[in-house]
Design a protein around this motif. Structure first.
Motif, PDB file in Angstrom:
ATOM      1  N   GLY B 226       0.830  -1.207   0.000  1.00 26.99           N
ATOM      2  CA  GLY B 226       0.000   0.000   0.000  1.00 26.99           C
ATOM      3  C   GLY B 226       0.862   1.253   0.000  1.00 26.99           C
ATOM      4  O   GLY B 226       0.621   2.188  -0.771  1.00 26.99           O
ATOM      5  N   LEU B 227       1.906   1.237   0.833  1.00 26.46           N
ATOM      6  CA  LEU B 227       2.782   2.407   0.940  1.00 26.46           C
ATOM      7  C   LEU B 227       3.485   2.674  -0.386  1.00 26.46           C
ATOM      8  O   LEU B 227       3.528   3.810  -0.864  1.00 26.46           O
ATOM      9  N   LEU B 228       4.026   1.604  -0.997  1.00 24.17           N
ATOM     10  CA  LEU B 228       4.711   1.772  -2.279  1.00 24.17           C
ATOM     11  C   LEU B 228       3.728   2.260  -3.338  1.00 24.17           C
ATOM     12  O   LEU B 228       4.080   3.073  -4.189  1.00 24.17           O
ATOM     13  N   GLY B 229       2.471   1.772  -3.272  1.00 26.92           N
ATOM     14  CA  GLY B 229       1.428   2.255  -4.181  1.00 26.92           C
ATOM     15  C   GLY B 229       1.184   3.738  -3.965  1.00 26.92           C
ATOM     16  O   GLY B 229       1.009   4.492  -4.925  1.00 26.92           O
ATOM     17  N   GLY B 230       1.180   4.161  -2.706  1.00 28.62           N
ATOM     18  CA  GLY B 230       0.986   5.577  -2.378  1.00 28.62           C
ATOM     19  C   GLY B 230       2.123   6.428  -2.931  1.00 28.62           C
ATOM     20  O   GLY B 230       1.899   7.505  -3.491  1.00 28.62           O
ATOM     21  N   ILE B 231       3.350   5.896  -2.796  1.00 32.77           N
ATOM     22  CA  ILE B 231       4.514   6.627  -3.326  1.00 32.77           C
ATOM     23  C   ILE B 231       4.403   6.724  -4.848  1.00 32.77           C
ATOM     24  O   ILE B 231       4.660   7.766  -5.444  1.00 32.77           O
ATOM     25  N   MET B 232       3.944   5.615  -5.449  1.00 32.08           N
ATOM     26  CA  MET B 232       3.748   5.607  -6.901  1.00 32.08           C
ATOM     27  C   MET B 232       2.736   6.681  -7.300  1.00 32.08           C
ATOM     28  O   MET B 232       2.950   7.437  -8.252  1.00 32.08           O
ATOM     29  N   ALA B 233       1.623   6.764  -6.553  1.00 30.84           N
ATOM     30  CA  ALA B 233       0.587   7.768  -6.843  1.00 30.84           C
ATOM     31  C   ALA B 233       1.179   9.171  -6.724  1.00 30.84           C
ATOM     32  O   ALA B 233       0.917  10.042  -7.565  1.00 30.84           O
ATOM     33  N   TRP B 234       1.996   9.365  -5.695  1.00 33.93           N
ATOM     34  CA  TRP B 234       2.594  10.686  -5.469  1.00 33.93           C
ATOM     35  C   TRP B 234       3.489  11.064  -6.648  1.00 33.93           C
ATOM     36  O   TRP B 234       3.469  12.193  -7.135  1.00 33.93           O
ATOM     37  N   LEU B 235       4.267  10.076  -7.113  1.00 33.61           N
ATOM     38  CA  LEU B 235       5.155  10.331  -8.245  1.00 33.61           C
ATOM     39  C   LEU B 235       4.350  10.651  -9.503  1.00 33.61           C
ATOM     40  O   LEU B 235       4.690  11.567 -10.256  1.00 33.61           O
ATOM     41  N   ILE B 236       3.267   9.884  -9.718  1.00 28.33           N
ATOM     42  CA  ILE B 236       2.424  10.117 -10.899  1.00 28.33           C
ATOM     43  C   ILE B 236       1.884  11.547 -10.874  1.00 28.33           C
ATOM     44  O   ILE B 236       1.930  12.275 -11.877  1.00 28.33           O
ATOM     45  N   ILE B 237       1.380  11.968  -9.689  1.00 26.49           N
ATOM     46  CA  ILE B 237       0.796  13.307  -9.573  1.00 26.49           C
ATOM     47  C   ILE B 237       1.862  14.384  -9.763  1.00 26.49           C
ATOM     48  O   ILE B 237       1.664  15.357 -10.499  1.00 26.49           O
ATOM     49  N   SER B 238       3.014  14.185  -9.120  1.00 28.60           N
ATOM     50  CA  SER B 238       4.071  15.195  -9.210  1.00 28.60           C
ATOM     51  C   SER B 238       4.547  15.357 -10.651  1.00 28.60           C
ATOM     52  O   SER B 238       4.738  16.472 -11.134  1.00 28.60           O
ATOM     53  N   LEU B 239       4.700  14.205 -11.315  1.00 29.35           N
ATOM     54  CA  LEU B 239       5.151  14.250 -12.707  1.00 29.35           C
ATOM     55  C   LEU B 239       4.104  14.936 -13.582  1.00 29.35           C
ATOM     56  O   LEU B 239       4.419  15.795 -14.419  1.00 29.35           O
TER      57      LEU B 239
END
Lengths: 249, 298
Positions: B226-239
């Motif tokens: 879940g945490l890694l998924g959250g980090i992935m989401a954060w990266l997607i949004i930031s990008l």
């Protein structure tokens, strides 16, 4: 230590595995549970470990009625038991060492101390040199000994063994029995089921025979101190009745 | 403690035993989380814009073209004495045209006009910011003599605000649905993990493992995923924000304004990570609980 009082066990499918079984095994005693296959030996051992629950009667282990134990309390009962399973139940996704480590991990044993204990247990069964192997690479006899190492690493007060010499040749079986005797000498309580009469030849221990779920020769409980004098008579008795039993099957 | 550490390392090893499957799971979770979170970030930005623009509500009074200087003075006095009005600003038609020429690129078009099409105007700053009071005032001012049209400049802001409320509700619904999806993904991943670990669970139970002990590595796994998924989401949004801002820069230069999409705040980022970690943990917990309740020996 282990006390059965008029225990009945009937499986949902309908077969009556144990009928009115009563006996007592004292602390530090070593007893053999014999009988043809399907006589209820495994069921009896499962009742001790509360893997199965009796339909009637009481099963006392350390004066605890395990038949009515709550699910939450079961783990703590089983930590006092060393169980050697008929099918070994070894884990092939990890090394010999890690297999023996598992019970200590479960108890949350001190990490450094647990390493010493694992090595001591492996040494006892003569597998210290194979600690890094995968259990799948071990022979049948070695797998059985590994199973014993896992059961004793926790230093349980009671050892239960279900057909520990089941499909081993005579030399291996004698080796395993010698290991059990050494535990008996240091004061462990043992209950060993077997259909193999050869392992009983030079033993002077008590036997319990099950025939179709009924206990045949329940010799009176003897403490290890008395075993030398009283046990010798009973053993000949037990062995004789067992030979006829295995002849039938 | 060291056992727990060893267990943790075991979880990691298990995770990277099939890195592609683990990555795909994390990607799916990341995308699922980035949709509502991305919408939320957009709404936050829009909201900031609305607050900026509608900070002081104003009513523009456009006078009729035939209004004389005398009429304007009368009106100015009337407005200045009105109890609901804080201040009044007069914009003469010539001045308004001058401003229009300066602030936009329409100078050429305006230069070609034979006469000034703009009326004289008053900009009225009301005392109250209440939407209903503003509406009443606007209607009242519209009836004054020589007033051609009264426009509540912040009306569009209220409409936008209503639209934002609608958007927020959409975010809540989307977030709820995709949170359920995240739980379901974790539930299923853990279920498959359990199936491959059935022997281990059985043996552990037989030699005295509590349900907590059995549950622990799966909970770690679920929470970690879940945490890694959250980090992935954060990266997607930031990008995505970085890419959008790049385009937005060119766009806002054309409109001579300085508008950039703000990235997620630290608090929002942490909330996202904690929330995704919790959902992963919850999915794993449900999955193990279901298995354990079935596997209990009777």
């Amino acid at each position: 230590m282990i006390k059965f009082n008029q225990v009945h066990k009937r499986y949902p499918a309908g077969n009556h595995a144990l009928k009115n079984v009563s006996f007592e095994i004292a602390k530090g005693e070593m007893a053999f549970l014999i009988g043809h296959s399907g006589a209820g030996k495994s069921t009896l051992l499962k009742l001790v470990a509360a893997i199965e629950r009796p339909n009637l009667g009481t099963v006392l282990v350390n004066n605890q009625n395990v038949g009515v134990l709550k699910d939450r309390a079961l783990p703590y009962l089983r930590r006092n038991l060393g169980i050697i399973f008929q099918d070994h139940k070894l884990l092939f996704d990890r090394s010999v060492f890690d297999n023996v480590m598992l019970p200590l991990q479960i108890c949350g044993f001190d990490y450094r101390e647990s390493h010493k204990r694992v090595r001591a247990a492996l040494d006892k069964v003569g597998l210290l040199k194979r600690e890094k192997s995968n259990p799948i690479a071990l022979s049948g006899g070695e797998q059985q000994r590994l199973c014993i190492a896992r059961a004793i690493v926790n230093r349980p007060t009671i050892l239960l063994a279900d057909e520990p010499t089941g499909n081993l040749d005579a030399a291996y079986a004698q080796e395993i029995m010698a290991i059990f005797k050494s535990f008996h000498q240091v004061g462990a309580t043992l209950l060993i089921s077997t259909h193999d009469s050869s392992v009983l030849q030079d033993t002077r221990v008590r036997t319990l025979e099950l025939v179709h779920g009924e206990l045949q020769t329940a010799s009176p409980s003897v403490t290890s101190g008395q075993a030398a004098s009283a046990g010798s008579v009973q053993t000949t008795d037990g062995t004789t009745s067992h030979s006829t039993g295995s002849g039938q099957t | 403690m060291r056992h727990a550490l060893a267990q943790n390392i075991g979880v990691m090893r298990r995770m990277f035993a099939s890195p592609l499957a683990a990555f795909l799971n994390i990607l799916v979770i990341g995308i699922a989380l980035s949709l509502p979170t991305g919408m939320y970030v957009m709404l936050q930005n829009a909201q900031g814009l609305v607050a900026q623009l509608s900070g002081t509500p104003q009513i523009s009074l456009f006078l009729s073209m035939n209004a004389k200087t005398g009429d304007i003075d009368t009106l100015r006095n009337q407005l200045a004495q009105h109890p609901a009005i804080a201040s009044v600003e007069f914009v003469a038609r010539d001045h308004a045209l001058e401003q229009l020429k300066q602030s936009t690129s329409l100078a050429d078009v305006i230069g070609g006009l034979s006469q000034n099409p703009l009326p004289d105007a008053f900009i009225v700053y009301p005392k109250s910011g209440d939407a209903q009071a503003l509406d009443v005032l606007r209607n009242e001012l519209a009836k004054l003599p020589k007033v051609e049209h009264a426009q509540l400049d912040s009306a569009w802001a209220y409409k936008l605000e209503a639209l934002l409320k609608f958007g927020r509700m959409a975010v809540v619904i989307l977030a709820s649905l995709l949170s359920l999806a995240l739980i379901a993904i974790t539930f299923n991943t853990i279920r498959l993990q359990i199936l491959t670990k059935r022997d281990e669970i059985e043996v552990s139970k037989l030699i005295g493992a509590t349900n907590g002990f059995i549950r622990r590595p799966f909970l770690y796994f679920g929470a970690m995923q879940g945490l890694l998924g959250g980090i992935m989401a954060w990266l997607i949004i930031s990008l995505s924000l970085a890419l959008l801002n790049h385009q937005l820069k060119a766009l806002s230069e054309l409109y001579a304004s300085q508008f950039v999409l703000r990235p997620m705040s630290l608090g929002d980022s942490l909330s996202l990570l904690l929330f995704s970690l919790y959902l992963g943990w919850l999915g794993a917990w449900l999955s193990v609980a279901r298995y354990l309740s079935q596997a209990e020996p009777r």
